[in-house]
Enzyme design. Structure first.
Site, PDB file in Angstrom:
ATOM      1  N   HIS A  20      22.660 -35.700 -28.234  1.00 19.27           N
ATOM      2  CA  HIS A  20      23.939 -35.911 -27.561  1.00 19.27           C
ATOM      3  C   HIS A  20      23.910 -35.412 -26.110  1.00 19.27           C
ATOM      4  CE1 HIS A  20      25.092 -37.009 -31.590  1.00 19.27           C
ATOM      5  NE2 HIS A  20      24.677 -35.822 -32.005  1.00 19.27           N
ATOM      6  N   GLU A  55      27.958 -29.305 -30.515  1.00 18.93           N
ATOM      7  CA  GLU A  55      26.578 -29.574 -30.913  1.00 18.93           C
ATOM      8  C   GLU A  55      25.692 -29.795 -29.691  1.00 18.93           C
ATOM      9  OE1 GLU A  55      23.943 -32.856 -33.454  1.00 18.93           O
ATOM     10  OE2 GLU A  55      26.092 -33.151 -33.164  1.00 18.93           O
ATOM     11  N   HIS A  85      19.271 -31.435 -33.596  1.00 14.82           N
ATOM     12  CA  HIS A  85      20.672 -31.705 -33.926  1.00 14.82           C
ATOM     13  C   HIS A  85      21.231 -30.583 -34.784  1.00 14.82           C
ATOM     14  CE1 HIS A  85      21.091 -36.018 -32.662  1.00 14.82           C
ATOM     15  NE2 HIS A  85      19.762 -35.942 -32.724  1.00 14.82           N
ATOM     16  N   GLU A 102      18.187 -31.420 -38.404  1.00  8.14           N
ATOM     17  CA  GLU A 102      19.567 -30.938 -38.461  1.00  8.14           C
ATOM     18  C   GLU A 102      19.470 -29.467 -38.841  1.00  8.14           C
ATOM     19  OE1 GLU A 102      22.230 -32.606 -37.718  1.00  8.14           O
ATOM     20  OE2 GLU A 102      21.735 -34.750 -37.910  1.00  8.14           O
TER      21      GLU A 102
END
Length: 311
Positions: A101, A138, A193, A275
């Site tokens: 992101h 995040e 992430h 993640e």
């Protein structure tokens, strides 16, 4: 809710690795740094002109007088590290870190909503990502961990490239993220992430590319090495952070395989996603917001990369 390119996961069959094998495969990698040695520049010697003879009725042409040159300063030999470049166990290797992101994606919703081709379908250019209940984004987490990883991997001699470094208004799009790793000829790529699932869902998982041959996507050559990379990262992440594999994805193996992520589908070099935890779970969020734990997370991922690259 999941934030990986905005597509909720489909329940997967458990990977072929038992959770216990993760810690067995922990293969640490020792790092060493390299420095450059500056070289001294030698000084220049200057001669002095002779004076004209005062008793001569006509000015005489001055006779050249040779002065002894000043001793040249010692020029140190170039250090071995300067001559050979970075040294260490990862010298000559290129690692691309892809921080998930972008902190400013939320200011560019129209741009990141643009559809891009990922081979199996079309998806949004990027998403805003998730956050903890207290508002820790995040995108801030992924950049922080990426910076820590870069320091660790450079200390081992690796060339490290970031897909972005908070230097863009938004993105990059998921297809461009894949191209960055491909163009760099990376030996390994890791996309960092943190998940956005329901409270009570805890732990980390590593996402591996599925076999895909569709449109512009072909993961045939990277499925095997990416699984090796991801398995090593999972094992060393457990050992370094103490975190358990996800209790809601991957059948407690810490591994999940997907074919709906453009960053994996379009990669031509070994690549995985990790993640690191669930930002919406209070216990996981306490870890993700801790600078000390983020350093452990960076170390675990970097150790996994080193283990893979060192064979």
């Amino acid at each position: 809710m999941r934030d990986d390119e905005s597509v909720p996961p489909t329940p997967r069959r458990p990977a072929l690795f038992a959770a216990a094998t993760l810690t067995v495969m922990c293969l640490g990698a020792a790092g060493c740094g390299a420095g450059d040695t500056a070289q001294a520049r030698p000084g220049a010697a200057a001669g002095s002109p002779s004076a004209a003879t005062a008793s001569s009725p006509v000015p005489a042409s001055p006779s050249p007088v040779r002065s002894s040159p000043a001793p040249a300063k010692h020029r140190p030999a170039a250090s071995a590290s300067a001559a050979k470049g970075p040294s260490g166990p990862l010298a000559g290797k290129t690692v691309v870190i892809d921080p998930g992101h972008n902190p400013r994606n939320h200011l560019h919703t129209a741009e990141i909503a643009r559809q891009v081709d990922i081979g199996t379908t079309h998806k949004e250019c990027d998403t805003t990502g998730t956050s903890t209940n207290s508002g820790y984004a995040e995108a801030e987490f992924t950049l922080d961990v990426a910076h820590r990883m870069r320091t660790l991997l450079r200390a081992q001699g690796a060339k490290v490239v970031l897909s972005h470094d908070n230097d863009r208004a938004f993105g990059p799009c998921v297809d461009e993220r894949a191209r960055i790793g491909n163009k760099a000829g990376a030996d390994a790529v890791v996309s960092v992430h943190a998940d956005g699932s329901a409270a009570g869902n805890r732990g980390f998982h590593v996402i591996l590319p599925a076999p895909v041959r569709s449109g512009i996507a072909d993961t045939t050559e990277i499925v095997g090495p990416s699984r090796d990379l991801g398995t090593r990262i999972a094992g060393l992440f457990v050992r370094t952070t103490g975190s358990a594999p996800s209790n809601y994805i991957g059948g407690n193996t810490g591994l999940d395989t997907r074919k709906d992520l453009g960053g994996l589908n379009l990669s031509t070099v070994p690549k995985v996603f990790i993640e690191c935890g669930n930002m919406r779970d209070p216990k996981d969020a306490a870890l993700l917001t801790s600078a000390g734990w983020r350093q452990k997370a960076a170390q675990g991922i970097a150790d996994g990369i080193s283990s893979y690259l060192n064979g």
